[in-house]
Write a protein that holds these residues in place. Sequence first.
Motif, PDB file in Angstrom:
ATOM      1  N   ILE A 166       0.845  -1.203   0.000  1.00  8.22           N
ATOM      2  CA  ILE A 166       0.000   0.000   0.000  1.00  8.22           C
ATOM      3  C   ILE A 166       0.874   1.245   0.000  1.00  8.22           C
ATOM      4  O   ILE A 166       0.677   2.159  -0.802  1.00  8.22           O
ATOM      5  N   PRO A 199      -8.089  -0.758  -2.157  1.00  7.63           N
ATOM      6  CA  PRO A 199      -7.471  -1.944  -1.557  1.00  7.63           C
ATOM      7  C   PRO A 199      -7.213  -3.048  -2.590  1.00  7.63           C
ATOM      8  O   PRO A 199      -6.268  -3.819  -2.448  1.00  7.63           O
ATOM      9  N   ALA A 245      -4.941  -1.623   5.603  1.00 10.20           N
ATOM     10  CA  ALA A 245      -5.198  -0.181   5.529  1.00 10.20           C
ATOM     11  C   ALA A 245      -5.594   0.361   6.895  1.00 10.20           C
ATOM     12  O   ALA A 245      -5.123   1.426   7.306  1.00 10.20           O
ATOM     13  N   ILE A 293      -7.739   4.620  -0.262  1.00 12.05           N
ATOM     14  CA  ILE A 293      -6.655   4.830   0.697  1.00 12.05           C
ATOM     15  C   ILE A 293      -5.771   5.954   0.163  1.00 12.05           C
ATOM     16  O   ILE A 293      -5.413   5.938  -1.024  1.00 12.05           O
TER      17      ILE A 293
END
Length: 92
Positions: A17, A32, A58, A87
């Motif tokens: 991420i 995601p 996350a 995110i």
Amino acid sequence: MTDTARQKIERRLERVILELLDHRAADATICPSDAARAVYDGDDDGWRALMEPARRAARNLVTAGEVDITQGGRRVDPDKARGPIRIRRRTS
């Protein structure tokens, strides 16, 4: 899946991420699924099994102060978010 295996996957997803966000504009977001697809080794849709671990990763990063979870462009409480999320790097 053991707790250790689950934690290992979540840590890997956390790293991915952050890496994905590093390659985007400061205010850009990712889904995601971007992280799940990046971590999954196969060519089929097996990445879908990594969606909940990606969402947990996350949330872990929110707790660590690294990212925000958003819906409709607004920061939301990760524990209350329902449905699709995005995110982004933490903003002040």
